[in-house]
Design an enzyme around this catalytic site. Structure first.
Site, PDB file in Angstrom:
ATOM      1  N   ALA A 135     -44.847 -10.419  27.573  1.00  0.00           N
ATOM      2  CA  ALA A 135     -43.460 -10.422  28.145  1.00  0.00           C
ATOM      3  C   ALA A 135     -43.144  -8.986  27.036  1.00  0.00           C
ATOM      4  O   ALA A 135     -42.710  -8.083  27.183  1.00  0.00           O
ATOM      5  CB  ALA A 135     -42.408 -11.224  27.434  1.00  0.00           C
ATOM      6  N   GLU A 185     -54.651  -2.243  30.461  1.00  0.00           N
ATOM      7  CA  GLU A 185     -53.288  -3.209  29.850  1.00  0.00           C
ATOM      8  C   GLU A 185     -54.244  -3.712  30.769  1.00  0.00           C
ATOM      9  O   GLU A 185     -54.583  -3.984  33.176  1.00  0.00           O
ATOM     10  CB  GLU A 185     -52.907  -2.405  30.967  1.00  0.00           C
ATOM     11  CG  GLU A 185     -51.786  -3.112  30.978  1.00  0.00           C
ATOM     12  CD  GLU A 185     -49.793  -2.594  31.284  1.00  0.00           C
ATOM     13  OE1 GLU A 185     -50.234  -1.527  31.463  1.00  0.00           O
ATOM     14  OE2 GLU A 185     -48.842  -2.902  30.863  1.00  0.00           O
TER      15      GLU A 185
END
Ligand code: DQA
Length: 145
Positions: free
Chosen positions: A77, A98
């Protein structure tokens, strides 16, 4: 041997029981085993960590300078909220990959923006936990031999 840091953000410790229809049934321990196996095959020394705390992730990223050759990060998150993690990553002079288990771009609007994506060298999304394995394969391409 190249040392690679793999960082996992909040709630990823709950993998396996957390929304399995989105994230699957593998636990974070299973993901760590996958990464260690792939790391062994690619001659990487893997440091695999998870935290639910933004500051702890920031400190680990700060400490990574000089210690690791590359970083794989699923900031969970915090991907969508954390300028602090963005700023810490910006100080790193190494490939940043990522990873997201799901594809945030096809989910709720609040997941569409990534502070990590602004500086990631590569992004792997929507491949399930195999995305971590793919990230390590990508790391081989990105690191100068
Ligand atoms: C996630 C996607 C994020 O939007 C979410 O907050 C997570 C997991 C993924 O791996 O798909 O916690 O990073």
């Amino acid at each position: 041997m190249e040392k690679i840091l793999i960082l996992n953000g909040p709630n990823l410790n709950m993998l396996g029981m957390r929304e399995p229809e989105i994230y699957g049934h593998d636990t974070l321990d299973d993901v760590e085993v996958l990464c260690r196996e792939k790391g062994r095959a690619l001659d990487f020394k893997i440091d695999f960590r998870q935290s639910n705390h933004e500051g702890e992730l920031v400190e680990w990223i700060q400490e990574a300078r000089g210690l690791f050759r590359g970083i794989v990060i699923n900031a969970a998150a915090y991907t969508h909220t954390s300028v602090a993690i963005h700023d810490a990553l910006k100080m790193l002079d190494m490939p940043i990959i990522e990873v997201h288990i799901s594809n945030p771009a096809t989910r709720e609007e609040f997941r569409h923006f990534s502070y990590i994506g602004l500086l990631a060298t590569a992004v792997i999304v929507g491949e399930g936990v195999q995305g971590y394995v793919q990230a390590l394969e990508k790391m081989v391409e990105l690191l100068p031999s």
